[in-house]
Design a protein around this motif. Sequence first.
Motif, PDB file in Angstrom:
ATOM      1  N   LYS A   1      22.674   3.841 -47.870  1.00 32.80           N
ATOM      2  CA  LYS A   1      21.336   3.657 -48.434  1.00 32.80           C
ATOM      3  C   LYS A   1      21.208   4.398 -49.758  1.00 32.80           C
ATOM      4  O   LYS A   1      21.805   5.441 -49.972  1.00 32.80           O
ATOM      5  CB  LYS A   1      20.282   4.197 -47.464  1.00 32.80           C
ATOM      6  N   LYS A   2      20.392   3.855 -50.634  1.00 36.55           N
ATOM      7  CA  LYS A   2      20.127   4.523 -51.900  1.00 36.55           C
ATOM      8  C   LYS A   2      18.846   5.336 -51.791  1.00 36.55           C
ATOM      9  O   LYS A   2      17.883   4.931 -51.164  1.00 36.55           O
ATOM     10  CB  LYS A   2      20.002   3.504 -53.026  1.00 36.55           C
ATOM     11  N   LEU A   3      18.868   6.496 -52.426  1.00 31.50           N
ATOM     12  CA  LEU A   3      17.658   7.305 -52.450  1.00 31.50           C
ATOM     13  C   LEU A   3      16.634   6.663 -53.376  1.00 31.50           C
ATOM     14  O   LEU A   3      16.968   6.023 -54.369  1.00 31.50           O
ATOM     15  CB  LEU A   3      17.978   8.711 -52.954  1.00 31.50           C
ATOM     16  N   LEU A   4      15.395   6.876 -53.050  1.00 32.48           N
ATOM     17  CA  LEU A   4      14.309   6.406 -53.908  1.00 32.48           C
ATOM     18  C   LEU A   4      14.252   7.311 -55.126  1.00 32.48           C
ATOM     19  O   LEU A   4      13.951   8.493 -55.020  1.00 32.48           O
ATOM     20  CB  LEU A   4      12.976   6.467 -53.141  1.00 32.48           C
TER      21      LEU A   4
ATOM     22  N   GLY B   1       5.917  13.592 -47.021  1.00 26.93           N
ATOM     23  CA  GLY B   1       6.474  12.581 -47.914  1.00 26.93           C
ATOM     24  C   GLY B   1       7.980  12.547 -47.917  1.00 26.93           C
ATOM     25  O   GLY B   1       8.574  11.864 -48.759  1.00 26.93           O
ATOM     26  N   GLY B   2       8.609  13.276 -47.001  1.00 24.82           N
ATOM     27  CA  GLY B   2      10.067  13.330 -46.946  1.00 24.82           C
ATOM     28  C   GLY B   2      10.593  14.543 -47.677  1.00 24.82           C
ATOM     29  O   GLY B   2       9.975  15.613 -47.688  1.00 24.82           O
ATOM     30  N   LEU B   3      11.734  14.372 -48.320  1.00 25.59           N
ATOM     31  CA  LEU B   3      12.392  15.452 -49.054  1.00 25.59           C
ATOM     32  C   LEU B   3      12.572  15.013 -50.498  1.00 25.59           C
ATOM     33  O   LEU B   3      13.044  13.902 -50.761  1.00 25.59           O
ATOM     34  CB  LEU B   3      13.759  15.758 -48.426  1.00 25.59           C
ATOM     35  N   ALA B   4      12.186  15.884 -51.436  1.00 27.83           N
ATOM     36  CA  ALA B   4      12.279  15.533 -52.852  1.00 27.83           C
ATOM     37  C   ALA B   4      12.933  16.662 -53.622  1.00 27.83           C
ATOM     38  O   ALA B   4      12.885  17.828 -53.225  1.00 27.83           O
ATOM     39  CB  ALA B   4      10.895  15.231 -53.418  1.00 27.83           C
ATOM     40  N   GLY B   5      13.545  16.310 -54.749  1.00 30.57           N
ATOM     41  CA  GLY B   5      14.156  17.286 -55.632  1.00 30.57           C
ATOM     42  C   GLY B   5      13.608  17.151 -57.036  1.00 30.57           C
ATOM     43  O   GLY B   5      13.474  16.039 -57.558  1.00 30.57           O
ATOM     44  N   ILE B   6      13.285  18.274 -57.667  1.00 26.22           N
ATOM     45  CA  ILE B   6      12.697  18.272 -59.007  1.00 26.22           C
ATOM     46  C   ILE B   6      13.514  19.186 -59.906  1.00 26.22           C
ATOM     47  O   ILE B   6      13.742  20.354 -59.585  1.00 26.22           O
ATOM     48  CB  ILE B   6      11.234  18.749 -58.979  1.00 26.22           C
ATOM     49  N   LYS B   7      13.953  18.652 -61.048  1.00 25.86           N
ATOM     50  CA  LYS B   7      14.695  19.442 -62.028  1.00 25.86           C
ATOM     51  C   LYS B   7      13.741  19.986 -63.091  1.00 25.86           C
ATOM     52  O   LYS B   7      12.703  19.370 -63.380  1.00 25.86           O
ATOM     53  CB  LYS B   7      15.778  18.589 -62.691  1.00 25.86           C
TER      54      LYS B   7
ATOM     55  N   GLN C   1      13.303   9.548 -47.907  1.00 28.56           N
ATOM     56  CA  GLN C   1      12.243   9.224 -46.960  1.00 28.56           C
ATOM     57  C   GLN C   1      12.751   8.574 -45.672  1.00 28.56           C
ATOM     58  O   GLN C   1      11.954   8.242 -44.800  1.00 28.56           O
ATOM     59  CB  GLN C   1      11.231   8.284 -47.619  1.00 28.56           C
ATOM     60  N   GLU C   2      14.080   8.428 -45.549  1.00 31.38           N
ATOM     61  CA  GLU C   2      14.639   7.708 -44.396  1.00 31.38           C
ATOM     62  C   GLU C   2      14.293   8.353 -43.058  1.00 31.38           C
ATOM     63  O   GLU C   2      14.198   7.676 -42.040  1.00 31.38           O
ATOM     64  CB  GLU C   2      16.162   7.597 -44.534  1.00 31.38           C
ATOM     65  N   TYR C   3      14.126   9.680 -43.018  1.00 31.75           N
ATOM     66  CA  TYR C   3      13.827  10.375 -41.767  1.00 31.75           C
ATOM     67  C   TYR C   3      12.332  10.666 -41.607  1.00 31.75           C
ATOM     68  O   TYR C   3      11.934  11.363 -40.674  1.00 31.75           O
ATOM     69  CB  TYR C   3      14.592  11.700 -41.694  1.00 31.75           C
ATOM     70  N   GLY C   4      11.520  10.151 -42.515  1.00 34.32           N
ATOM     71  CA  GLY C   4      10.089  10.428 -42.444  1.00 34.32           C
ATOM     72  C   GLY C   4       9.795  11.866 -42.822  1.00 34.32           C
ATOM     73  O   GLY C   4      10.376  12.415 -43.757  1.00 34.32           O
TER      74      GLY C   4
END
Length: 621
Positions: A2-5, A51-57, A68-71
């Motif tokens: 799967k591709k990440l959003l 909202g899942g897990l996100a990364g910010i640079k 968001q695959e695992y909610g």
Amino acid sequence: MKKLLVTPLVAFLLTAYGQKKDQPNITYDLGGKIEFMTLTEAGVLVVAGGGGLAGIKPGASAPHFVFQEYGKVKQEELEFVPMSPYVIVNQGGMLGSKKTVIDVVSGKMLFATEENGWKLVAKARVFLPQNKLVVVGNRTRAEKDMLAVGIYDLATGKQEGFSSLDAGAGKVRMGNSVPVSSGEPYLSGNQVLVPTTKNLICADFSDGKILWEADLDKITWLVADKSGNEIYGFEERPNGDTRIHKVSNSGDQLWKQERKIKGKVTRFEILPQGLAVVSDVDNSDKKGIAGKLAGASESKISFLSAATGEDLWEKAPKTKGFVQHFYIVDDGILFGIYEGGINKISFDGKALFKKPLNTGENIHTMALTPRGLIYITDTDADIFNLTTGESIWSKPIKYKKAKAVASTYDKANQRYLISTGDEVVAIDERTGDISTFASIAFKEKEAPTSMMVRNGGILLTSSQNLMLVGFDGKDIFHAYHKSPGQSGFVKAATGVLAVASMAMSAAAAYQGGRYGHYAGSNMLNSYGEEMKAYQEGFANVASASFAEMNKRFRATAATQNAQFILTDLDGGVGLVRVGKDTGEVEKEIVLRDKKPEYQVDELGGMLYYKSKANEISAYGL
């Protein structure tokens, strides 16, 4: 896979021109309630929640990945691999588990259980500098839930090896004879070792063949010597003790019987002279007669023959406490005890000091100096001859027990400076003469937690105070900014400045053999030398993400000349940037929150603030 959003849910980029002091540069809507955020060593802010897990640079107009695959993702479901760009997301239960490995720098999902044919993953361990992921678990129903091990290249996410562990070396097992994973796998060259409840299995991951099985069950973790020919297995027992086993790289048991160790092994060194072992015994929960019979809670130090496992020392050194420092030096083992005391033992078990050094509690520092080895505790300090254990000075420096101890070395003036909370004591390195360098009167009853040499003098800092003292001991400035609201609330964990600390991560990495062989360091390195070693470690891993981490780590901190303090501002609670050389406020950011949750990235020059339940606001510093 799967591709990440990678497109942002909402991201607004605001120009800095004409901004008010409380306007963010960028605002991120994470699409759900934020439960947790942390700044990683890679400089990526990781945010988890509804909202899942996100990364910010730093400075990015949008999150570079949203998983968001695992909610919903909870804090306890995240495992950050120290000194790496990897985070492992763990979800699921007994009947099925999901694990995903994400590179937070590239934003790529490198491994996912369901997409690689796994039903339940018992162990997922990252090996560095090999940059491999070893997975042990059960395959899908289509593959009859068999126990297997897989090896994945974390530079590409591709599977490099696979082996079924159920059948062993051509055997067929049925019923309760089927093995279950019991401990951490270990990677050695092209071989992968997997501890199970039935035996220790070794597979060649290049072709999947089972090479050998050793009759060792319930091994918790493993380590091999540099050659990979001799392997040590640690079996942590339910009663808190440990058994050490030794096998060859062909599966032969090299000791007639296992070595029984009292307590949990916390440090393990393979040396030319033998095996140095430190174990911690914790009987604090045992009361009355049972407690007396169990003995004291303390560390125990053993030195074993690598050939036989027998104890090489006739008499083990007494610790009367827990080992806080443990170093291998040229002529033996040097160790410091948290409760007080430093001693050195030769490799053949002889005491090298005339008598153990009697020190105060909590040894903050043990470091080599041109004159000898200095130690600093809550109540005393001294420099002693590392060969004899005798004091270089006439006697240790004593001071009142401090709420916090900070120290530094003033190279230009050849002196050690120690803050005891009320004063700074100066110790002449050449003579040992002691003098009061400066008096301290920090407000809110704070004590300095950091002290450093600046071009203009000596800087002492705490949460709300900065003080610069000239090299002559005269005050240059004392800046103070009152903590917001109740004076004590800021000491809570709601607003900790999260500057990535490689040293802390390294220490955590070694606990229980999870990512290394032992807990702690075996060399009396300076902080700078340790940082250099970490940089070299990054450079040795063939990965674009590690190269980016290395570049960031080598970069000069954009805000190294400033400290950030949470305080009351005209518009509400906020953060002030205070110059370390002037004491002047250089910038104010109003956060409008009595108990703000925020992270400061000093290297990236960013402040991340949880401005709403689902929103992160980023401010350039």
